[in-house]
Write a protein that holds these residues in place. Structure first.
Motif, PDB file in Angstrom:
ATOM      1  N   GLY A  22       0.801  -1.213   0.000  1.00  0.00           N
ATOM      2  CA  GLY A  22       0.000   0.000   0.000  1.00  0.00           C
ATOM      3  C   GLY A  22       0.833   1.263   0.000  1.00  0.00           C
ATOM      4  O   GLY A  22       1.956   1.300   0.506  1.00  0.00           O
ATOM      5  N   PHE A  23       0.258   2.313  -0.582  1.00  0.00           N
ATOM      6  CA  PHE A  23       0.830   3.650  -0.592  1.00  0.00           C
ATOM      7  C   PHE A  23      -0.309   4.605  -0.263  1.00  0.00           C
ATOM      8  O   PHE A  23      -1.400   4.502  -0.840  1.00  0.00           O
ATOM      9  CB  PHE A  23       1.412   3.983  -1.974  1.00  0.00           C
ATOM     10  CG  PHE A  23       1.811   5.429  -2.115  1.00  0.00           C
ATOM     11  CD1 PHE A  23       3.026   5.873  -1.617  1.00  0.00           C
ATOM     12  CD2 PHE A  23       0.963   6.340  -2.717  1.00  0.00           C
ATOM     13  CE1 PHE A  23       3.393   7.201  -1.738  1.00  0.00           C
ATOM     14  CE2 PHE A  23       1.326   7.672  -2.850  1.00  0.00           C
ATOM     15  CZ  PHE A  23       2.543   8.104  -2.357  1.00  0.00           C
ATOM     16  N   ALA A  24      -0.101   5.527   0.674  1.00  0.00           N
ATOM     17  CA  ALA A  24      -1.152   6.474   1.048  1.00  0.00           C
ATOM     18  C   ALA A  24      -0.560   7.852   1.272  1.00  0.00           C
ATOM     19  O   ALA A  24       0.568   7.992   1.754  1.00  0.00           O
ATOM     20  CB  ALA A  24      -1.876   6.008   2.310  1.00  0.00           C
ATOM     21  N   GLN A  25      -1.333   8.858   0.920  1.00  0.00           N
ATOM     22  CA  GLN A  25      -0.989  10.249   1.181  1.00  0.00           C
ATOM     23  C   GLN A  25      -2.140  10.838   1.979  1.00  0.00           C
ATOM     24  O   GLN A  25      -3.301  10.701   1.583  1.00  0.00           O
ATOM     25  CB  GLN A  25      -0.805  11.012  -0.122  1.00  0.00           C
ATOM     26  CG  GLN A  25      -0.347  12.435   0.037  1.00  0.00           C
ATOM     27  CD  GLN A  25       1.069  12.536   0.576  1.00  0.00           C
ATOM     28  OE1 GLN A  25       1.962  11.845   0.118  1.00  0.00           O
ATOM     29  NE2 GLN A  25       1.266  13.385   1.559  1.00  0.00           N
ATOM     30  N   GLU A  26      -1.843  11.475   3.121  1.00  0.00           N
ATOM     31  CA  GLU A  26      -2.900  12.008   3.977  1.00  0.00           C
ATOM     32  C   GLU A  26      -2.609  13.460   4.324  1.00  0.00           C
ATOM     33  O   GLU A  26      -1.467  13.839   4.558  1.00  0.00           O
ATOM     34  CB  GLU A  26      -3.020  11.177   5.251  1.00  0.00           C
ATOM     35  CG  GLU A  26      -4.231  11.547   6.071  1.00  0.00           C
ATOM     36  CD  GLU A  26      -4.593  10.481   7.086  1.00  0.00           C
ATOM     37  OE1 GLU A  26      -5.223  10.868   8.090  1.00  0.00           O
ATOM     38  OE2 GLU A  26      -4.270   9.304   6.908  1.00  0.00           O
ATOM     39  N   LEU A  27      -3.665  14.250   4.357  1.00  0.00           N
ATOM     40  CA  LEU A  27      -3.610  15.670   4.696  1.00  0.00           C
ATOM     41  C   LEU A  27      -4.597  15.914   5.820  1.00  0.00           C
ATOM     42  O   LEU A  27      -5.776  15.584   5.700  1.00  0.00           O
ATOM     43  CB  LEU A  27      -3.969  16.526   3.474  1.00  0.00           C
ATOM     44  CG  LEU A  27      -4.123  18.025   3.699  1.00  0.00           C
ATOM     45  CD1 LEU A  27      -2.770  18.648   4.007  1.00  0.00           C
ATOM     46  CD2 LEU A  27      -4.735  18.668   2.458  1.00  0.00           C
ATOM     47  N   ARG A  28      -4.133  16.492   6.922  1.00  0.00           N
ATOM     48  CA  ARG A  28      -5.000  16.789   8.064  1.00  0.00           C
ATOM     49  C   ARG A  28      -5.045  18.294   8.274  1.00  0.00           C
ATOM     50  O   ARG A  28      -4.019  18.939   8.436  1.00  0.00           O
ATOM     51  CB  ARG A  28      -4.496  16.073   9.316  1.00  0.00           C
ATOM     52  CG  ARG A  28      -4.583  14.572   9.174  1.00  0.00           C
ATOM     53  CD  ARG A  28      -4.166  13.867  10.428  1.00  0.00           C
ATOM     54  NE  ARG A  28      -4.283  12.430  10.241  1.00  0.00           N
ATOM     55  CZ  ARG A  28      -3.983  11.545  11.166  1.00  0.00           C
ATOM     56  NH1 ARG A  28      -3.548  11.941  12.352  1.00  0.00           N
ATOM     57  NH2 ARG A  28      -4.119  10.260  10.929  1.00  0.00           N
ATOM     58  N   LEU A  29      -6.265  18.823   8.294  1.00  0.00           N
ATOM     59  CA  LEU A  29      -6.497  20.255   8.455  1.00  0.00           C
ATOM     60  C   LEU A  29      -7.141  20.521   9.811  1.00  0.00           C
ATOM     61  O   LEU A  29      -7.924  19.715  10.304  1.00  0.00           O
ATOM     62  CB  LEU A  29      -7.414  20.770   7.342  1.00  0.00           C
ATOM     63  CG  LEU A  29      -6.972  20.489   5.905  1.00  0.00           C
ATOM     64  CD1 LEU A  29      -8.069  20.875   4.931  1.00  0.00           C
ATOM     65  CD2 LEU A  29      -5.691  21.211   5.584  1.00  0.00           C
ATOM     66  N   ASP A  30      -6.837  21.682  10.403  1.00  0.00           N
ATOM     67  CA  ASP A  30      -7.488  22.101  11.635  1.00  0.00           C
ATOM     68  C   ASP A  30      -7.891  23.566  11.507  1.00  0.00           C
ATOM     69  O   ASP A  30      -7.884  24.107  10.409  1.00  0.00           O
ATOM     70  CB  ASP A  30      -6.605  21.841  12.865  1.00  0.00           C
ATOM     71  CG  ASP A  30      -5.285  22.577  12.846  1.00  0.00           C
ATOM     72  OD1 ASP A  30      -5.020  23.330  11.888  1.00  0.00           O
ATOM     73  OD2 ASP A  30      -4.502  22.402  13.796  1.00  0.00           O
ATOM     74  N   GLU A  31      -8.247  24.203  12.619  1.00  0.00           N
ATOM     75  CA  GLU A  31      -8.733  25.586  12.626  1.00  0.00           C
ATOM     76  C   GLU A  31      -9.865  25.769  11.605  1.00  0.00           C
ATOM     77  O   GLU A  31      -9.788  26.589  10.694  1.00  0.00           O
ATOM     78  CB  GLU A  31      -7.587  26.576  12.389  1.00  0.00           C
ATOM     79  CG  GLU A  31      -6.555  26.548  13.483  1.00  0.00           C
ATOM     80  CD  GLU A  31      -5.406  27.528  13.255  1.00  0.00           C
ATOM     81  OE1 GLU A  31      -5.530  28.419  12.398  1.00  0.00           O
ATOM     82  OE2 GLU A  31      -4.389  27.382  13.955  1.00  0.00           O
TER      83      GLU A  31
END
Length: 133
Positions: free
Chosen positions: A55-64
């Protein structure tokens, strides 16, 4: 009198235990009102009749309220099924963290999983032991 239906006392005890578990675990000392967003895209490939999964994954986590990049990371993983119950996994994660005023900080995480799963009637039970560095 024996039958397959659980009695009223058993159902009541389970419901009370469930209610207490939810009410105790839901207590927060601080309430934060922030609309965070976790976004991911992943690609997986099964090999050797499903025994090996890459597997290969790219994750982006946003706040505010989803207006600020909290962190993003890239993951590479491999899982190997020894049999229908037992699976071993290895994952490497490269992390870019944006939690302070210094800008993005680099990080790495490696973890090794041992997973065991089985079914009891219609219920699936999965257990995992994770070693993480």
């Amino acid at each position: 009198m024996k039958h397959n239906q659980p009695d009223f006392r058993h159902i009541t005890a389970v419901l009370v235990l469930l209610f207490l578990t939810i009410s105790v675990s839901g207590q927060d000392s601080v309430r934060v009102r922030d609309f965070e967003s976790w976004n991911a895209i992943a690609v997986e490939k099964e090999l050797f009749d499903g025994k090996l999964n890459l597997g290969f994954a790219q994750e982006l986590r946003l706040d505010e309220n989803s207006a600020h990049i909290n962190n993003y990371f890239t993951s590479l993983s491999a899982d190997y099924s020894l049999n229908k119950h037992l699976k071993f996994g290895l994952e490497y994660r490269y992390i870019r963290d944006n939690k302070d005023e210094k800008g993005y900080q680099k990080g790495r995480r490696v973890h090794f999983d041992t997973k065991y799963g089985h079914k009891v009637d219609r219920l699936a039970l999965d257990y995992r032991i994770r070693l993480q560095h």
